[in-house]
Write an enzyme that holds these catalytic residues in place. Structure first.
Site, mmCIF file in Angstrom:
data_model
loop_
_atom_site.group_PDB
_atom_site.id
_atom_site.type_symbol
_atom_site.label_atom_id
_atom_site.label_comp_id
_atom_site.label_asym_id
_atom_site.label_seq_id
_atom_site.Cartn_x
_atom_site.Cartn_y
_atom_site.Cartn_z
ATOM 1 N N SER A 257 49.773 30.123 30.398
ATOM 2 C CA SER A 257 50.163 31.471 30.797
ATOM 3 C C SER A 257 48.915 32.283 31.092
ATOM 4 C CB SER A 257 50.956 32.126 29.662
ATOM 5 O OG SER A 257 51.129 33.494 29.944
ATOM 6 N N GLY A 306 40.331 34.074 28.395
ATOM 7 C CA GLY A 306 39.835 34.467 29.708
ATOM 8 C C GLY A 306 40.977 34.995 30.556
ATOM 9 N N CYS A 313 41.148 33.708 41.453
ATOM 10 C CA CYS A 313 42.015 34.664 40.754
ATOM 11 C C CYS A 313 41.944 36.070 41.367
ATOM 12 C CB CYS A 313 41.555 34.710 39.307
ATOM 13 S SG CYS A 313 42.408 35.915 38.330
ATOM 14 N N GLY A 354 36.083 31.083 35.899
ATOM 15 C CA GLY A 354 34.833 31.622 36.431
ATOM 16 C C GLY A 354 33.596 30.840 36.042
ATOM 17 N N TRP A 400 43.442 25.693 45.283
ATOM 18 C CA TRP A 400 44.301 26.875 45.268
ATOM 19 C C TRP A 400 44.712 27.236 43.847
ATOM 20 C CZ3 TRP A 400 45.762 22.107 47.259
ATOM 21 C CH2 TRP A 400 46.831 21.460 46.647
ATOM 22 N N ARG A 414 59.949 25.660 44.146
ATOM 23 C CA ARG A 414 59.515 27.032 43.898
ATOM 24 C C ARG A 414 59.467 27.285 42.393
ATOM 25 N NH1 ARG A 414 62.300 31.294 46.759
ATOM 26 N NH2 ARG A 414 60.850 31.633 48.441
HETATM 27 P P1 IMP Z 1 37.704 28.442 38.004
HETATM 28 O O1 IMP Z 1 37.118 27.412 37.121
HETATM 29 O O2 IMP Z 1 36.809 29.635 38.155
HETATM 30 O O3 IMP Z 1 38.107 27.915 39.331
HETATM 31 O O4 IMP Z 1 39.007 29.019 37.286
HETATM 32 C C1 IMP Z 1 40.070 28.190 36.868
HETATM 33 C C2 IMP Z 1 41.027 29.008 36.032
HETATM 34 O O5 IMP Z 1 41.613 30.067 36.799
HETATM 35 C C3 IMP Z 1 42.236 28.260 35.501
HETATM 36 O O6 IMP Z 1 41.953 27.484 34.381
HETATM 37 C C4 IMP Z 1 43.210 29.386 35.198
HETATM 38 O O7 IMP Z 1 42.967 29.988 33.955
HETATM 39 C C5 IMP Z 1 42.876 30.400 36.260
HETATM 40 N N1 IMP Z 1 43.850 30.369 37.370
HETATM 41 C C6 IMP Z 1 44.419 29.308 37.976
HETATM 42 N N2 IMP Z 1 45.208 29.687 38.998
HETATM 43 C C7 IMP Z 1 45.154 31.025 39.045
HETATM 44 C C8 IMP Z 1 45.759 32.007 39.895
HETATM 45 O O8 IMP Z 1 46.476 31.719 40.844
HETATM 46 N N3 IMP Z 1 45.475 33.299 39.599
HETATM 47 C C9 IMP Z 1 44.658 33.667 38.571
HETATM 48 N N4 IMP Z 1 44.042 32.772 37.787
HETATM 49 C C10 IMP Z 1 44.291 31.471 38.011
#
Ligand code: IMP
Length: 498
Positions: A257, A306, A313, A354, A400, A414
């Protein structure tokens, strides 16, 4: 007026630097351990320890079967995404759990099974070697694909074509793969049955698997020597989903979530804990100490933290909720340490969103995280479940967000109907195989730890000093005042930008 307004800005990981400590022989690169707990085990549960502090995000474009197998082989673990049908997700988990990691707990057959039924079983499971056992699991023999002819022997019982136990070399009560490997070499057999007391069958060890295992000493395995795998579940269909995942022998479940501080999540945690007490539970995502305590008291044994920082995001833009990840880790780690003082239970924190570089990962670990979750980093690898595309002569992979329009309509199914999206889709530069990239990332983390004079993650939490850095210092830390060649071969000056 709001209940509280915090005037101090929340911070991102890239605003911190680690101060070096005394480097000693004990903190040389080859002595540093990156081992870390994934969950705080409940009574009767097996601890799950990772050998590297990295896990892949529960996302369609990141964590499929191939990623789960390769990452667990290399010391971490994947979180298999739940934005797919229950059957598809359970099949992915089953595939990871069936993947052989040295010792195999094999599918056994009875001696009176007909060869024609064995042939159907072989086609259904994909296995070609079956141990034959009696009702008490005492091994009677072994039958392989080339021990029978599927047509000529179709009506014979297996006992007439199997190699009887007396003609097989076996190992007794061995649980050391090196010893099993020696025995395989000595006996010239491709497969070695490992027996317990009274010839009861414990495992099979295949020569071709054992090499993989010996070459990958960091593999994260369960107590039956199978790779470890985590699955995400949502708060909508968890009652049906969890059953299928448990059936597929999942090792731990993570409630997925973007805002986990909710009664829905607490209800899900309590429901799963009551029905499946042997399965470790991970809660999240939260960004405050209150959210942490709420989920832990509802049964979370690790907490994912986080909000708003993920590379795909747009939650902060859309909803205005979120917090810089450094401040999140600091605030939640404080709540975690207090909870530990009060209860003696150490709840691992998984920093998520991030993080894409070793330096940010190390800062998050130093601030109090135990595990780093990454999406974009893993999406760039060969093992992510997307196809490569070429754009302007650059090889890329699609990536994505789970809250993007693409995720919602993925495979025409969906999910999570809301009126707006919280994520975007795009491309990331293809990086190659995970095992060609991971060593460099881990070497950088270890090198920072060595400079800080700490041999493991627990010491990193306890002994390291961090400092906030000014915007100007960040610029100073980048290349400056030198002429450098660009992609076109032309030299341009990389100045301070003044
Ligand atoms: P990244 O490592 O910076 O690419 O972030 C990955 C994380 O972004 C995932 O583990 C989720 O917590 C979060 N995330 C995944 N999909 C979405 C989205 O569509 N919107 C916002 N956060 C997301």
């Amino acid at each position: 007026m709001a209940k509280r307004i915090i005037r101090e800005a929340s911070r991102t990981l890239m605003e911190y630097r680690l101060l070096p400590g005394l480097t000693t022989p004990e903190t040389s690169l080859d002595r540093i351990s990156l081992k870390t707990p994934l969950v705080c085990p409940e009574e009767g549960q097996r601890p799950i320890n990772l050998n590297i502090p990295l896990v892949s995000a529960a996302m369609q474009s990141v964590s499929g079967t191939q990623m789960a197998i390769e990452l667990a082989t290399l010391g971490g673990v994947a979180f298999i995404f739940c934005s797919q049908t229950i059957e598809e997700q359970a099949a992915m988990v089953a595939k990871v759990k069936r993947y052989r990691a040295g010792f195999v707990t094999p599918r056994t057959i009875a001696p009176d099974l007909f060869i024609r039924d064995l042939e159907s079983l072989r086609k259904m499971t994909g296995y070609s070697t079956f141990p034959v056992v009696d009702d008490d699991n005492v091994m009677l023999g072994l039958i392989k694909r080339n021990d029978y002819d599927p047509v000529r022997h179709a009506d014979l019982p297996v006992r007439e074509r199997m190699i009887p136990l007396a003609s097989l070399e076996t190992g007794i009560d061995i649980d050391d793969l090196n010893r099993a490997h020696e025995l395989l070499v000595e006996t010239h057999q491709p497969v070695l049955p490992i027996l317990g007391p009274d010839n009861t069958l414990k495992h099979l060890v295949f020569r071709k698997d054992i090499r993989t295992h010996l070459d990958n000493p960091l593999q994260v395995m369960d107590d039956q020597h199978r790779l470890t795998c985590v699955a995400a579940v949502n708060t909508h269909d968890y009652k049906q989903r969890v059953e299928a995942l448990v059936e597929a022998e999942i090792d731990a479940l993570a409630i997925d979530s973007s805002d986990g501080y909710s009664t829905f999540q607490a209800d899900a945690l309590r429901w799963i804990r009551k029905r499946y007490p042997h399965i470790p539970l991970i809660g999240g995502n939260i960004i405050t100490g209150d959210g942490f305590r709420y989920l832990v008291e509802a049964g979370a044994q690790a907490v994912k933290i986080g909000m708003g920082g993920g590379s795909i995001c747009i939650t902060q833009e859309q909803k205005g909720t979120g917090r810089g990840l450094a401040t999140t880790v600091e605030a939640v780690a404080e709540a975690r340490d207090l909870y530990f003082k009060e209860t003696g239970r150490y709840i691992p924190l998984i920093a998520d969103g991030g993080i894409g570089t070793a330096k940010d990962a190390t800062v998050a670990l130093a601030l109090g995280a135990d595990v780093i979750m990454m999406g974009r980093y893993f999406a760039r690898m060969e093992e992510s479940p997307t196809e490569k595309v070429t754009l302007n002569n650059r090889v890329m992979k699609p990536y994505w967000g789970e809250g993007s329009a693409r995720a919602r309509f993925w495979k025409n199914i969906r999910y999570h109907q809301t009126q707006f999206v919280e994520g975007v889709e795009g491309l990331v530069e293809y990086a190659g195989k995970l095992r060609d990239n991971l060593p460099q990332t881990l070497a950088k983390i270890k090198s920072s730890m060595s400079s800080c004079g700490v041999p493991d993650i627990a010491s990193l939490h306890r002994d390291v000093e961090l400092e906030l850095i000014s915007g100007l210092s960040i610029r100073e830390g980048k290349v400056h005042d030198i002429h450098m060649p660009g992609n076109d071969g032309q030299y341009t000056e990389r100045s301070w930008g003044e």
